[in-house]
Motif scaffolding. Structure first.
Motif, mmCIF file in Angstrom:
data_model
loop_
_atom_site.group_PDB
_atom_site.id
_atom_site.type_symbol
_atom_site.label_atom_id
_atom_site.label_comp_id
_atom_site.label_asym_id
_atom_site.label_seq_id
_atom_site.Cartn_x
_atom_site.Cartn_y
_atom_site.Cartn_z
ATOM 1 N N ALA A 39 15.032 11.662 -18.981
ATOM 2 C CA ALA A 39 14.582 11.674 -17.588
ATOM 3 C C ALA A 39 13.109 11.272 -17.546
ATOM 4 N N LYS A 40 12.790 10.358 -16.660
ATOM 5 C CA LYS A 40 11.416 9.842 -16.518
ATOM 6 C C LYS A 40 11.027 9.842 -15.051
ATOM 7 N N MET A 41 9.707 9.685 -14.812
ATOM 8 C CA MET A 41 9.187 9.623 -13.454
ATOM 9 C C MET A 41 8.138 8.524 -13.384
ATOM 10 N N THR A 42 8.079 7.873 -12.248
ATOM 11 C CA THR A 42 7.028 6.905 -12.004
ATOM 12 C C THR A 42 6.559 7.031 -10.564
ATOM 13 N N LYS A 43 5.280 6.838 -10.375
ATOM 14 C CA LYS A 43 4.698 6.781 -9.034
ATOM 15 C C LYS A 43 4.095 5.388 -8.931
ATOM 16 N N GLY A 45 0.794 -1.220 0.000
ATOM 17 C CA GLY A 45 0.000 0.000 0.000
ATOM 18 C C GLY A 45 0.829 1.273 0.000
ATOM 19 N N SER A 46 2.105 1.165 0.277
ATOM 20 C CA SER A 46 2.972 2.349 0.284
ATOM 21 C C SER A 46 3.138 2.887 -1.130
ATOM 22 N N ILE A 47 3.320 4.189 -1.228
ATOM 23 C CA ILE A 47 3.468 4.868 -2.517
ATOM 24 C C ILE A 47 4.896 5.412 -2.620
ATOM 25 N N VAL A 48 5.548 5.110 -3.741
ATOM 26 C CA VAL A 48 6.932 5.499 -3.977
ATOM 27 C C VAL A 48 7.020 6.286 -5.289
ATOM 28 N N HIS A 49 7.719 7.422 -5.277
ATOM 29 C CA HIS A 49 8.052 8.178 -6.492
ATOM 30 C C HIS A 49 9.474 7.822 -6.873
ATOM 31 N N CYS A 50 9.721 7.497 -8.132
ATOM 32 C CA CYS A 50 11.091 7.261 -8.597
ATOM 33 C C CYS A 50 11.347 8.113 -9.836
#
Length: 163
Positions: free
Chosen positions: A75-79, A62-67
């Motif tokens: 450059a990319k982002m994921t949640k 259930g934890s949410i991580v931004h990378c």
């Protein structure tokens, strides 16, 4: 490929890519790093720029991580939300809920399981990418799978240098 029924009763094609990567580090060491991805950014700063815990606890369902990462020079982002954690099996799953991958995929789930090698030191890291493309024109995420392989090798080198 597997058929899945979405909530509107329409069948969709869920596809997958998998690979195994042999490493020298122990399964426990590698799993511990993957379950707390902020350590990965220290081990692989050229690939993973930063990982922040947005909600919950590292390594907890259930934890949410931004990378923030670099793929193919961009450059990319994921949640991601942690979907499954099985420490006794060295297994963790991350579901992408926002970010660059959602521009091409309706859903994206990454599962990583690390098992000790039989008959010797080291481990096998099994990557399982399960996804649904938004259209047939979207490529399969083979470059992302290669990224995962390279990431494993860099993480392994980092873990071995700490011993």
């Amino acid at each position: 490929m597997a058929e899945a029924c979405n909530n509107q009763g329409v069948y969709t094609l869920v596809e997958k890519l998998e690979t195994d990567v042999e490493i020298k580090a122990s399964a426990g060491q590698f799993y511990h790093m993957v379950a707390r991805p902020h350590h990965v950014s220290k081990a692989c700063p050229g690939k993973i720029r930063d990982c922040d815990l947005h909600e919950g606890e590292w390594g907890k369902v259930g934890s949410i991580v931004h990378c923030y990462y670099v793929l193919d020079g961009e450059a990319k982002m994921t949640k991601e939300r942690i979907e499954a954690v099985e420490p006794e099996k060295n297994l963790i799953s991350f579901r992408v809920i926002e970010g660059d991958l959602m521009k091409e995929y309706k859903s994206f789930l990454t599962t990583i399981q690390v098992t000790p090698k039989h008959g010797g030191p080291g481990s096998i890291v099994h990557w399982h990418l399960e996804y649904e493309k938004i259209s047939d024109e979207v490529a399969h995420p083979e470059t992302l799978l290669l990224f995962c392989i390279e990431l494993c090798k860099e993480m392994d080198e980092h873990l071995l240098s700490e011993e």
